[in-house]
Design a protein around this motif. Sequence first.
Motif, short mmCIF file in Angstrom:
data_model
loop_
_atom_site.label_atom_id
_atom_site.label_comp_id
_atom_site.label_asym_id
_atom_site.label_seq_id
_atom_site.Cartn_x
_atom_site.Cartn_y
_atom_site.Cartn_z
N LYS A 5 56.57 -17.20 -32.24
CA LYS A 5 56.36 -17.96 -33.89
C LYS A 5 55.11 -16.90 -34.32
N HIS A 6 54.66 -16.09 -33.91
CA HIS A 6 53.47 -15.08 -34.79
C HIS A 6 54.10 -14.23 -35.38
N LYS A 7 55.06 -14.48 -36.72
CA LYS A 7 55.94 -13.48 -37.12
C LYS A 7 55.58 -12.05 -37.95
N LEU A 8 53.78 -11.88 -38.55
CA LEU A 8 53.37 -10.48 -38.28
C LEU A 8 53.15 -10.14 -37.51
N VAL A 9 53.10 -10.56 -36.60
CA VAL A 9 52.87 -9.97 -34.91
C VAL A 9 54.17 -8.48 -34.53
N LEU A 10 55.38 -10.21 -34.52
CA LEU A 10 56.50 -9.76 -33.98
C LEU A 10 57.11 -8.66 -34.85
N SER A 11 56.77 -8.91 -36.77
CA SER A 11 57.27 -7.54 -37.98
C SER A 11 57.35 -6.60 -37.17
N VAL A 12 55.76 -6.34 -36.93
CA VAL A 12 54.80 -5.50 -37.35
C VAL A 12 55.52 -4.46 -35.27
N TYR A 13 55.39 -5.14 -33.67
CA TYR A 13 55.85 -4.70 -33.41
C TYR A 13 57.95 -3.94 -33.34
N THR A 14 58.00 -4.83 -34.21
CA THR A 14 59.51 -4.40 -33.86
C THR A 14 60.12 -3.37 -34.98
N ALA A 15 58.83 -3.26 -36.64
CA ALA A 15 59.20 -2.14 -37.42
C ALA A 15 58.65 -0.87 -36.23
N ILE A 16 57.75 -1.08 -35.36
CA ILE A 16 57.08 0.19 -34.73
C ILE A 16 58.46 0.13 -33.67
N THR A 17 58.67 -0.25 -32.69
CA THR A 17 59.93 -0.29 -31.89
C THR A 17 60.84 0.90 -32.61
N LEU A 18 61.33 0.11 -33.72
CA LEU A 18 62.48 1.05 -34.61
C LEU A 18 62.31 2.02 -34.52
N PHE A 19 61.47 2.50 -35.58
CA PHE A 19 60.62 3.30 -35.62
C PHE A 19 60.00 4.77 -34.62
N ILE A 20 59.67 4.02 -33.38
CA ILE A 20 59.95 5.56 -32.09
C ILE A 20 61.37 5.43 -31.48
N THR A 21 62.06 4.93 -31.06
CA THR A 21 63.57 4.64 -30.28
C THR A 21 64.33 5.43 -31.34
N ILE A 22 64.97 4.42 -32.42
CA ILE A 22 65.43 5.18 -33.47
C ILE A 22 65.41 5.71 -34.51
N VAL A 23 64.30 5.80 -35.56
CA VAL A 23 64.02 6.77 -36.41
C VAL A 23 63.67 8.19 -36.12
N SER A 24 62.72 7.94 -35.28
CA SER A 24 61.83 9.82 -35.01
C SER A 24 63.04 10.16 -34.22
N PRO A 25 64.13 10.22 -33.23
CA PRO A 25 64.30 10.67 -32.72
C PRO A 25 65.57 11.41 -33.95
N TRP A 26 65.91 10.47 -34.12
CA TRP A 26 66.87 11.51 -35.96
C TRP A 26 65.92 12.15 -36.90
N TRP A 27 65.19 11.63 -36.88
CA TRP A 27 63.86 12.76 -37.47
C TRP A 27 63.95 14.38 -36.91
N PHE A 28 63.32 14.19 -35.36
CA PHE A 28 63.72 15.02 -34.44
C PHE A 28 64.42 16.12 -34.12
N SER A 29 65.81 15.61 -34.39
CA SER A 29 66.64 16.24 -34.06
C SER A 29 67.44 16.86 -35.69
N LYS A 30 67.28 15.96 -36.76
CA LYS A 30 67.50 16.58 -37.82
C LYS A 30 66.49 17.93 -37.61
N LEU A 31 64.76 18.02 -37.46
CA LEU A 31 64.04 19.32 -37.84
C LEU A 31 64.45 20.34 -36.85
N GLN A 32 64.90 20.13 -35.98
CA GLN A 32 65.36 21.44 -35.42
C GLN A 32 66.60 22.32 -35.96
N ARG A 33 67.16 21.84 -37.15
CA ARG A 33 67.60 23.08 -37.17
C ARG A 33 66.69 23.65 -38.27
N PHE A 34 65.40 23.65 -38.83
CA PHE A 34 64.62 24.45 -39.12
C PHE A 34 63.99 25.49 -38.57
#
Length: 306
Positions: free
Chosen positions: A258-287
């Motif tokens: 029911k709390h759209k703002l809290v759910l949106s922020v939590y979803t964004a943080i979760t997706l960033f930590i679980t999907i974006v951050s590992p992909w970003w870290f793996s791409k930085l390995q070549r440098f």
Amino acid sequence: MYKPLYILSNKPDNHVDEMFLHQLKKNINVPCFKYSELVYATCPLIQHLSCILVFLNVYSMVKAGVMKTRELCFLSNILTLGGYASWIYWIKRSAELFDNIIKNEKSKSKQYESKEKNQVKAAMIFLMVLLGLSPVLKTLTVDYSYDTICTMTLVLFLVNICCSDYSGKYYTSNTAGHRGQVIDIINPVALNAAMVASVLLASRLDNNLQVYGLMVGSGNWFALFPVTRAAIRMRFGLIGDLLLTLGLVLLCVIFNYKHKLVLSVYTAITLFITIVSPWWFSKLQRFKNNIHGPWDEAKLQQSFKK
């Protein structure tokens, strides 16, 4: 390969010959991480963030009167006893797994039984003392404004997140000659920050029983549950850790649908930590560009003959 430290030569100390760079080596012993491994490594962090959000949801439900005082106290006491029981069980089972020597099995079982009794007594003493201190905790921050309480709570939970241990390791196979020795995975700074934040929130509740129930719940959530999470990860491996993470994430979604703002922020943080951050870290390995060569400091190797 041995490198001489000093050699007498007619050449100056800063002399560099043409073959100097031919011995250059790059990225020696650099670990290569898979994307799936990096995603799995984010599970402890997601679990911890979800636990904090669930605790704040329970507080808001108690404050709004959605969760009754009796329900809160009953749930907190059940979680305390269940948490202590599961903690003792996993300590006993894990120590038996790591200890391959079966000598003095009867004496060990008696030691475990005495430890279990002491842990149960400690749990009962903790509940009674906390019940007696509830009136004091309720009036502890009377002079503080609501904005001050919110700001201090936010800062303390950020300290808790930054100082917590996310390694997921609970036992070591060999430490100081003792097998199955327990590792303290709860950072004292993180635990103290979470408990002080809980005291600040509990001081804004209506009665002493609500303060008691919330403080017991915070003790379970921030002191016992991290141990249980690490034990589940050690005992059940990948499947248990993923199921626990999914369960906590679903619990946060249910509490905040029911709390759209809290759910949106939590979803964004979760997706960033679980999907974006590992992909970003793996791409930085070549440098990575770690270079090794004759300019490295010499490492002394000493051999002691008997």
